[in-house]
Design a protein around this motif. Structure first.
Motif, mmCIF file in Angstrom:
data_model
loop_
_atom_site.group_PDB
_atom_site.id
_atom_site.type_symbol
_atom_site.label_atom_id
_atom_site.label_comp_id
_atom_site.label_asym_id
_atom_site.label_seq_id
_atom_site.Cartn_x
_atom_site.Cartn_y
_atom_site.Cartn_z
ATOM 1 N N TYR A 6 84.390 40.128 113.152
ATOM 2 C CA TYR A 6 84.528 40.976 111.970
ATOM 3 C C TYR A 6 84.458 40.097 110.719
ATOM 4 O O TYR A 6 85.361 39.294 110.489
ATOM 5 N N THR A 7 83.401 40.250 109.936
ATOM 6 C CA THR A 7 83.202 39.433 108.746
ATOM 7 C C THR A 7 83.210 40.299 107.498
ATOM 8 O O THR A 7 82.376 41.194 107.358
ATOM 9 N N PHE A 8 84.162 40.048 106.603
ATOM 10 C CA PHE A 8 84.258 40.752 105.327
ATOM 11 C C PHE A 8 83.756 39.838 104.211
ATOM 12 O O PHE A 8 84.180 38.691 104.110
ATOM 13 N N MET A 9 82.888 40.353 103.364
ATOM 14 C CA MET A 9 82.420 39.617 102.193
ATOM 15 C C MET A 9 82.802 40.422 100.951
ATOM 16 O O MET A 9 82.483 41.611 100.864
ATOM 17 N N ILE A 10 83.495 39.789 99.993
ATOM 18 C CA ILE A 10 83.988 40.513 98.820
ATOM 19 C C ILE A 10 83.386 39.943 97.538
ATOM 20 O O ILE A 10 83.003 38.772 97.484
ATOM 21 N N TYR A 11 83.299 40.792 96.511
ATOM 22 C CA TYR A 11 82.897 40.344 95.177
ATOM 23 C C TYR A 11 83.358 41.371 94.156
ATOM 24 O O TYR A 11 83.670 42.521 94.488
ATOM 25 N N LYS A 12 83.462 40.953 92.908
ATOM 26 C CA LYS A 12 83.847 41.838 91.809
ATOM 27 C C LYS A 12 82.588 42.257 91.048
ATOM 28 O O LYS A 12 81.716 41.452 90.770
ATOM 29 N N GLU A 13 82.557 43.534 90.696
ATOM 30 C CA GLU A 13 81.423 44.078 89.952
ATOM 31 C C GLU A 13 81.927 45.245 89.110
ATOM 32 O O GLU A 13 82.505 46.193 89.647
ATOM 33 N N GLY A 14 81.720 45.172 87.806
ATOM 34 C CA GLY A 14 82.182 46.235 86.933
ATOM 35 C C GLY A 14 83.678 46.439 86.991
ATOM 36 O O GLY A 14 84.171 47.571 86.897
ATOM 37 N N GLY A 15 84.435 45.336 87.165
ATOM 38 C CA GLY A 15 85.886 45.437 87.225
ATOM 39 C C GLY A 15 86.414 45.966 88.544
ATOM 40 O O GLY A 15 87.613 46.201 88.684
ATOM 41 N N LYS A 16 85.539 46.135 89.535
ATOM 42 C CA LYS A 16 85.935 46.735 90.806
ATOM 43 C C LYS A 16 85.639 45.759 91.944
ATOM 44 O O LYS A 16 84.601 45.084 91.943
ATOM 45 N N LEU A 17 86.574 45.665 92.900
ATOM 46 C CA LEU A 17 86.336 44.828 94.075
ATOM 47 C C LEU A 17 85.434 45.578 95.048
ATOM 48 O O LEU A 17 85.729 46.696 95.452
ATOM 49 N N ILE A 18 84.326 44.964 95.417
ATOM 50 C CA ILE A 18 83.377 45.546 96.359
ATOM 51 C C ILE A 18 83.493 44.800 97.682
ATOM 52 O O ILE A 18 83.581 43.566 97.720
ATOM 53 N N VAL A 19 83.483 45.537 98.775
ATOM 54 C CA VAL A 19 83.609 44.958 100.107
ATOM 55 C C VAL A 19 82.346 45.261 100.902
ATOM 56 O O VAL A 19 81.920 46.417 100.989
ATOM 57 N N ASN A 20 81.737 44.228 101.430
ATOM 58 C CA ASN A 20 80.631 44.385 102.377
ATOM 59 C C ASN A 20 81.104 43.894 103.740
ATOM 60 O O ASN A 20 81.638 42.790 103.854
ATOM 61 N N LEU A 21 80.927 44.715 104.726
ATOM 62 C CA LEU A 21 81.297 44.343 106.083
ATOM 63 C C LEU A 21 80.014 43.994 106.832
ATOM 64 O O LEU A 21 79.194 44.855 107.104
ATOM 65 N N HIS A 22 79.838 42.705 107.123
ATOM 66 C CA HIS A 22 78.615 42.237 107.774
ATOM 67 C C HIS A 22 78.816 42.174 109.283
ATOM 68 O O HIS A 22 79.864 41.757 109.762
ATOM 69 N N VAL A 23 77.801 42.576 110.009
ATOM 70 C CA VAL A 23 77.782 42.377 111.450
ATOM 71 C C VAL A 23 76.992 41.112 111.713
ATOM 72 O O VAL A 23 75.780 41.080 111.552
ATOM 73 N N ARG A 24 77.675 40.060 112.088
ATOM 74 C CA ARG A 24 77.027 38.765 112.281
ATOM 75 C C ARG A 24 77.103 38.344 113.743
ATOM 76 O O ARG A 24 77.984 38.774 114.470
ATOM 77 N N ARG A 25 76.192 37.492 114.123
ATOM 78 C CA ARG A 25 76.141 37.037 115.508
ATOM 79 C C ARG A 25 77.263 36.030 115.792
ATOM 80 O O ARG A 25 77.469 35.115 115.035
#
Length: 349
Positions: free
Chosen positions: A318-337
């Motif tokens: 389970y890999t979570f990648m986070i970043y801030k954009e427009g004052g909001k925390l964005i979460v991308n959940l990547h399916v990695r090998r």
């Protein structure tokens, strides 16, 4: 390439190539002699030549191209191997006793020649339909604990060996002859892998992760998946009937940025379950910017959690990648090998 986001199925398996040979007591070398009713097992374990899998919709039977992996995820403790011969129903009819483990001359230092014996095989050899391997699971406890109840502790320090299990079908065996198995045995790790990181450009904006932890996790896990007896091959195990959770919940465990954490399976979905989440304290320019929660759920294209929770399951990454954009925390959940381990050396039985 298909991904089943519900399971976040980053799958990894470990393979051991086996071939089998029977030896009789007529061997001219006394050291190699074996009783007529016994079967000798000699095989090589090599922790090299990593391969990976791709996410599959329902089970561990969909494989992809080779990619480099992490050594610690594939290491097998030669002093903690249990090998069993099973009947069609998955019941153990014989144990392979390991009597010699010799490190081999190899640059990696991760190859071992192992010899063992299935004693008194004659009476049960016709029933032998499967071979099962349990690795890094405190096999010494099997003298007092039944195999389905075999557990491991998470441990608070760095765990050197990850518990693994696998099974494969056997061809018809005959005493005094050699039978070669061409199918590998794939070993499933009994732990899940979790990692959280920031998008690569976030530090340039002054962001850093101050602290992280998983809320609600189990400190113990079962070494074998549920319904292990039903499988003729490891790849036959399905996600929807293999979850085998040892209820040992604790409040939290720390996470380090970009560093994988390995945890036992956890029930997020049954009635009355307390779902696991991840808490992140985010800093900007050295000052606390905010506290955020990540969920073991699907995330939509806007980085928002959606749907119901899903279980934390063995052999998933389970890999979570986070970043801030427009004052909001964005979460991308990547399916990695998560890499597959395949042992190319022969195992001679």
């Amino acid at each position: 390439m298909l991904y089943h986001i519900k399971h976040i199925t980053l799958i990894a398996v470990v393979g051991i190539m086996l071939c089998m040979a029977m030896a009789a007591c007529s061997d001219s070398n006394a050291e190699d002699a074996i009783a007529m009713n016994d079967v000798r097992v000699a095989f090589t374990v090599a922790v090299s030549d990593v391969r990976t899998t791709r996410a599959a919709n329902e089970g561990w039977d969909d494989y992809d191209h080779p990619l480099p992996g992490i050594e610690k995820e594939n290491m097998i403790n030669p002093d903690d191997l249990y090998i069993a011969i099973c009947d069609k129903g998955g019941n153990i009819i014989g144990d392979v006793k390991i009597i010699k483990v010799i490190p081999m001359s190899d640059p990696s230092g991760n190859k071992y020649a192992i010899t063992g014996v299935w004693n008194n095989a004659k009476d049960n050899i016709a029933k032998a339909k499967k071979i099962m391997i349990v690795a890094n699971c405190y096999a010494s406890k099997l003298s007092t604990i039944s195999l389905p109840d075999l557990t491991y502790n998470l441990d608070t320090g760095i765990r050197k060996y990850i518990p693994m299990w696998g099974v494969a079908s056997l061809p018809e065996l005959s005493l005094g002859t050699q039978t070669d198995m061409t199918e590998p045995i794939y070993l499933l790790r009994a732990m899940a892998k979790v990692r959280v990181g920031m998008r690569s450009d976030m530090p340039s904006y002054g962001y850093s992760i101050g602290s992280m932890h998983i809320n609600n996790y189990n400190t113990k896990g079962y070494c074998l998946p549920n319904n292990y007896k039903l499988a003729d091959r490891t790849q036959d195990i399905r996600f929807n009937n293999s979850l085998h959770v040892f209820d040992s919940r604790e409040a939290s465990i720390d996470l380090s940025e970009e560093r994988a954490t390995y945890i036992p399976e956890y029930d997020n979905t049954s009635s009355g379950a307390t779902p696991a989440t991840i808490t992140i304290n985010l800093n900007r320019n050295g000052k606390h910017e905010g506290t955020y929660t990540l969920y073991f759920r699907n995330y939509d294209t806007a980085g928002e959690p959606t749907g119901t929770p899903y279980d934390i399951q063995r052999n998933h990454f389970y890999t979570f990648m986070i970043y801030k954009e427009g004052g909001k925390l964005i979460v991308n959940l990547h399916v990695r090998r998560w890499n597959k381990r395949e042992y190319d050396e022969e195992i001679i039985m």
